[in-house]
Each structure stands twice: as C-alpha cells, then as structure tokens.
Design a protein around this motif. Structure first.
Motif, PDB file in Angstrom:
ATOM      1  N   SER A  83       0.840  -1.205   0.000  1.00  0.00           N
ATOM      2  CA  SER A  83       0.000   0.000   0.000  1.00  0.00           C
ATOM      3  C   SER A  83       0.874   1.254   0.000  1.00  0.00           C
ATOM      4  N   GLY A  84       2.177   1.067  -0.127  1.00  0.00           N
ATOM      5  CA  GLY A  84       3.084   2.216  -0.140  1.00  0.00           C
ATOM      6  C   GLY A  84       3.454   2.670   1.261  1.00  0.00           C
ATOM      7  N   GLY A  85       3.333   1.765   2.222  1.00  0.00           N
ATOM      8  CA  GLY A  85       3.543   2.171   3.612  1.00  0.00           C
ATOM      9  C   GLY A  85       4.794   1.592   4.244  1.00  0.00           C
ATOM     10  N   ARG A  86       5.237   2.247   5.312  1.00  0.00           N
ATOM     11  CA  ARG A  86       6.276   1.672   6.145  1.00  0.00           C
ATOM     12  C   ARG A  86       5.586   1.067   7.358  1.00  0.00           C
ATOM     13  N   ASP A 118      12.927  -8.847  11.691  1.00  0.00           N
ATOM     14  CA  ASP A 118      13.373  -8.759  10.287  1.00  0.00           C
ATOM     15  C   ASP A 118      12.575  -7.716   9.519  1.00  0.00           C
ATOM     16  N   GLY A 119      11.291  -7.638   9.811  1.00  0.00           N
ATOM     17  CA  GLY A 119      10.411  -6.746   9.066  1.00  0.00           C
ATOM     18  C   GLY A 119      10.374  -5.335   9.629  1.00  0.00           C
ATOM     19  N   GLY A 120      11.090  -5.104  10.733  1.00  0.00           N
ATOM     20  CA  GLY A 120      11.178  -3.760  11.297  1.00  0.00           C
ATOM     21  C   GLY A 120       9.926  -3.291  12.023  1.00  0.00           C
ATOM     22  N   PRO A 149       2.330   6.074   5.369  1.00  0.00           N
ATOM     23  CA  PRO A 149       2.584   6.064   3.935  1.00  0.00           C
ATOM     24  C   PRO A 149       3.947   6.685   3.631  1.00  0.00           C
ATOM     25  N   ILE A 150       4.732   6.026   2.768  1.00  0.00           N
ATOM     26  CA  ILE A 150       5.958   6.674   2.289  1.00  0.00           C
ATOM     27  C   ILE A 150       5.825   7.028   0.805  1.00  0.00           C
ATOM     28  N   ASP A 151       4.805   6.510   0.159  1.00  0.00           N
ATOM     29  CA  ASP A 151       4.557   6.906  -1.229  1.00  0.00           C
ATOM     30  C   ASP A 151       3.075   6.707  -1.541  1.00  0.00           C
ATOM     31  N   ASP A 152       2.577   7.532  -2.451  1.00  0.00           N
ATOM     32  CA  ASP A 152       1.210   7.323  -2.910  1.00  0.00           C
ATOM     33  C   ASP A 152       1.242   6.776  -4.318  1.00  0.00           C
ATOM     34  N   GLY A 199      11.219  -3.889   3.130  1.00  0.00           N
ATOM     35  CA  GLY A 199      12.525  -3.451   2.636  1.00  0.00           C
ATOM     36  C   GLY A 199      12.581  -3.383   1.116  1.00  0.00           C
ATOM     37  N   LEU A 200      12.027  -4.400   0.471  1.00  0.00           N
ATOM     38  CA  LEU A 200      12.006  -4.414  -0.998  1.00  0.00           C
ATOM     39  C   LEU A 200      11.227  -3.208  -1.536  1.00  0.00           C
ATOM     40  N   VAL A 201      10.053  -2.971  -0.967  1.00  0.00           N
ATOM     41  CA  VAL A 201       9.231  -1.844  -1.424  1.00  0.00           C
ATOM     42  C   VAL A 201       9.972  -0.529  -1.225  1.00  0.00           C
TER      43      VAL A 201
END
Lengths: 333, 333
Positions: A83-86, A118-120, A149-152, A199-201
């Motif tokens: 979803s573009g989130g951290r 691992d997933g933070g 959100p880190i990106d939309d 991390g990949l996203v």
C-alpha cells in the motif's frame, strides 16, 4: 434452502468477493472500506495512518520455509508495504485449542518475533483465547498492523504500455504448504517464499517514482491479483507465459495434482505496474534486493477496454485468465 | 511430560498471566508490550495513538443482550475507552467454519455494524478466512482498534483514601452467556451488559480530572481487575460486599452452580479509582449516563502495603479476594 458458507468464500476468488460485496459492505458501509484496498488509509491529527488486518489459519502450522507465526507477521507487513507504507506496529491475537503443545507455541512465538524484527515492526499489543479441544484446529493467529505512507501509488494513471512486474517466482508458498500437508514422501527442495516485503518496497519507490500500483499475490495468486488490479481501469493486461518465473518444483506439483500455477498463493512476492519508462530501472532495483533476485517483467497493460487478463503462450496462442471461482487448496494462510 | 495449553491459559487469571509473562513477553520484548496495558500508547509523527486487539470465541454466538458481533466491537472500544481514549477505527477479522449459516452471519454483521455506529467507530478494514467443517466452532471474530488519547490517567498517583467505583451491576454478561448455554429452561430476565463505554468515559473525564485508572472487568471479573489495578502500587484495596451492585438473577445463578460473582465477566462495565475529593461528583456524572445508572462506590484504597484486595462482609468479617487461578466458564468472550 438455507444458504451456507463454503470453503470458496474464504478463497481469494469470486465467492470471497461476493461475500464482501453482498454481506459485509452493505452493512458496514463507509468510504474507506469500500475502497477494498489492502490497507485503510486514515487521517489522524494531520498525519496519515495505514491500518490493515489478516487472520491466519494455515495448515499445517509449521511448513518448509515458515510457520503460522512468521506468516502472520509477514502477511500484515506486506499488506502495508504494497500500500506504499512503512510498517510500524503489529497486534497479535492468538486463538489456541486446549491441549496444544506449549513447546510448539514457544517455537511459533519465537518465529513470529524474529519475523517482526526482520520486518522492522514491533508487536505492541495482543490477546490470547483458548477454546476447548475440538473447538479450533490447533492455533489461529490474527495480526493487525499500523504503518505510515511513504509513497502514494497512482492506480488512476494506469495506461496502455505500462509494464507488469513480479518480484520473484510465484506459487512457492502454496506449493510448499501442499507438500507439507500431503507429506509427498520424497525429498524436494521447495520452501515457502514467506518474507516481509517492507525493505524491498522501500528500495523500489526511489527507483520508480511513478509506480501505479502494487499488490501481493496471496490467496488466488497472480491470476486473482491481476484481475483485481485491472478492475475499473477500462484497460486490460497481457502477460507472457514464458516470462513468468515459476520454480520447476512448483510446476511439478501442479502437473501432479492439476493446480494452475497462476492461482497459487505466494507470501513474499509482489506484483507491480509501472510506466514503461521506469520499468527497467525498477527491475534492476528489484533484482539488487535479496527478496527480488528473481524479479521479472511479465507483461503489459493494453488498450483493450474489457478489463481482462490475457495469457500469451510461447506458441502464439492467448487465453483469458479469469478471476478464480473455486478454491484450489483451503487453509494456505 | 509434554506441557500443554489448558483452558485456564485463556482465563483472565493466573495461568493466563503466566503465559504472557513466560512465553510471550520474553520473546516479543518491547517496552510498550511489557506495560500490559489494555491498549498500546504509541507516538506517530508527534501524535499519540492507542492500539489494541481482542479475539472473540464466545459460545453460543448469540445470547440474551448481544452476540459475537456486538461483543467484538464493544470489547475493543472498551479497551480503548478505559485507556482514556476516544475509539476511532476498528478492524474486523472473521474465521468462519464451512457450513455456517449465511443468514446468521448476516445477523452478526448487522449487529456488529450497529454496535460500531453506537460506539462512534468505523470498521475500516477486514479479512475473512473459512476453515473446513470441524476446523473451528462456528464463527470467531478478531477486532483491533485505534483511538486517540483524550486523557492521561495517573495510576502512579494512587494513594490511601482513593475511592473505587464500578459503573453498574457486575457479572451480567457471563451469567447471561451461562444461561444461554445451559438453556436453563425457565424465563429469566437477564441480559448481557455488553455495551460500548466510550460515551460514559467521555462524561467521566471532565467530572473527575484526577482519575487514577480505569479497567473493564471482563475475563476474571471484578476480582481479577482489582488485583491488577493494585499491583506494584504498594497499597491495597478494601471493598464492601454489600456495596457491590449485583443483580438478583446473577446471584441466583451463582448460588445454583457455585460461581463466585466477583469473578464473573462484564462486557459493558468499568471499574475506576479516583481521589476521594472527586468521587461524589464522578459518581453523579456516571449515574447521569444511561450506561452508568447503577454506578456505585464500592470501596477504597488502603495503606496496607501487601497489594491485596480485601472484601468486607456485612457481618464485619473480611477475606482476601485473590487473583483467580482456574476458569469458571470458558468461552465467555
């Protein structure tokens, strides 16, 4: 005749969708829910918050490459990530059957904790219920997650020529669960792909500033997710059969039992649509990440207005990949 | 000998606490979780957020005064409310047994939606899993909830002379579930107290600016909650048996089957500790609210350093109300 819930209501396919659209949405109606996104996008004192939940009933609870604890954390992290989130925080609700092994529970919690690290994310709240013997099958886990959100992403900008990418081989998870359940009785090198994708996203976003949309192909697999992504766009998707990364072992299981690999669930993969101009840079960024090593460009958006997914075979043929209607294997997540 | 999960691990009592402290916390260790609060208190871009979760496995799923849908929403709203929060958003994860009646599911979702509207929250995300016949008992629901703090209670300020209040009759919920389950076979006017407490808490906060702490006495009842509240304070609590509001019907069931009403769960009540000087104003404010009509002042904090809960009987006797160790009735929530 009394209408009853069937296993297919819990698949990623058509009946599951009907249940949501006919039973749940009309009663719980609100704009956020109606978006049917992987995560709700909420506004809180001027900040935006992403919120999602998933329950896990996978059987067996321990399988090659993972277990219900790891899966429960990765599933919720991945819904936030695509979803573009951290992902930041996770809740954990356990429903345990009386008589369940305390040692097994300890292993599962250990694995859940490791996946969270691992997933933070931090597991910040939880709940435990116990039901009598026979009241549940071993252990079920619900996780809900909060992220920012880190990106939309911009699904509204999807247009013909956009490229469709997948981050790795598809169907490993469902095939590994099938293998564990059926005790295939021979050595096979096949693990679930279950992994946290935050991390990949986070490496993909700077590589392709105009990513249109992402999804993780869990229940219903690549076939269901591509159909969902193209809905209401007035476009179609065409994918190349021989461009789709699939492990030989997964194809072997499919041949053996008649599964279609396009509908097999992954739990550590994502599908992404990006503008053609950003596709190669994005692909390179994905491949540079350990969880995207087998990433591939598998097809593109076309101008066909029927909102269909077409699969082109190496022999020049083409077939429609429809939304799955039944369920290949219940309780894979 | 293999160690196994027992029903008491799912109670509000000592074994449940052991499970948390010996299995979960050492593996998931983080400060927020270790606080063992009803809701996690998190910081997000300068805003504070409360986050909580609960799973519901109540049996039967429909009972006098409520059902699993209403209960799932109220339970999570109440955890946020007694943490001094305003509940905003709820997630909803369904685990359904194959063959479950679709009509019953519709009733439950209807009821869940009504409870959400009454409680002022929106259901913004969800998930549905279906397990095969026999894999679960009908329907389980998990809810997680997000709220924002409207007041910070100050448990650290608890001191001798502080008053203990309860918002209404205790144990109605567990007694009503017992009645439904055992099919007592006679007319009895007893409903679960299941209700969302956000509104009641919002009227209490301005009436008593120095409220020390609140809890909702669910699993383990008043007895468990008072023991939790007095932990690590270096004080004790003394309550008056004849000041505790209990319905005649609930006492009747207790007499019949040997339950102790002090350990019976409520699902629409709260317990509160407030300074003596604010207690009467607070009591009046509670009584003025429909969900606090039977509110009562039931005891006070004492200087006794043993962190015990004492019950004083009308005949001048006194006994220790210990943390419950077993489970009176499984699957009450």
């Amino acid at each position: 005749m009394e209408r009853k819930i069937s296993l297919a209501h819990g698949s990623g396919g058509k009946l599951a969708r009907d249940l949501i659209e006919e039973v749940l949405l009309p009663r719980l109606h609100n704009e956020t829910l109606e978006r049917l996104a992987d995560a709700a996008d909420l506004h809180l004192n001027g900040s935006r918050v992403l919120f999602t939940t998933d329950s896990f009933v996978v059987k067996p609870i321990e399988f090659p490459g993972g277990d219900i604890g790891k899966l429960a954390v990765c599933g919720t992290i991945n819904d936030l990530a695509v979803s573009g989130g951290r992902p930041l925080w996770i809740s954990c609700g356990l429903i345990i059957e009386e008589g369940f092994s305390l040692e097994c529970l300890e292993r599962i919690v250990e694995s859940l904790a490791r996946a969270a690290a691992d997933g933070g994310v931090s597991v910040v709240c939880g709940d435990t219920k116990v039901v009598e013997r026979g009241g549940a099958d071993g252990l079920f886990i619900n996780t809900a997650g909060i992220g920012i959100p880190i990106d939309d992403f911009t699904p509204g900008n999807i247009q013909p020529g956009d490229k469709v990418l997948v981050s790795g081989t598809i169907g490993d998870h469902e095939a590994a669960v099938f293998r564990a359940r059926e005790d295939l009785g021979r050595k096979m090198d096949l693990d679930s792909d279950c992994a946290p994708l935050g991390g990949l996203v986070a490496t993909m976003i700077p590589a392709a500033p105009s990513i249109r949309v992402m999804r993780d192909p869990t229940r219903g697999g690549l076939g269901a997710v591509l159909n969902e992504l193209i809905e209401r766009t007035g476009r179609s998707i065409s994918i190349e059969e021989d461009a789709i990364p699939i492990k030989r072992e997964v194809l072997g299981i499919c041949d053996l039992v008649g599964f279609d690999p396009l509908y097999l669930a992954s739990e550590g993969r994502l599908v992404c649509i990006a503008p053609a101009g950003e596709a190669q840079t994005l692909l390179a960024a994905m491949r540079a990440h350990p969880l995207g090593a087998d990433a591939a460009l598998i097809g593109e958006v076309t101008a066909d207005p029927h909102e269909r997914v077409y699969l082109r075979t190496p022999f020049g043929g083409s077939r429609i990949v429809s939304m799955p209607t039944g369920v290949q294997l219940p309780r894979i997540c």
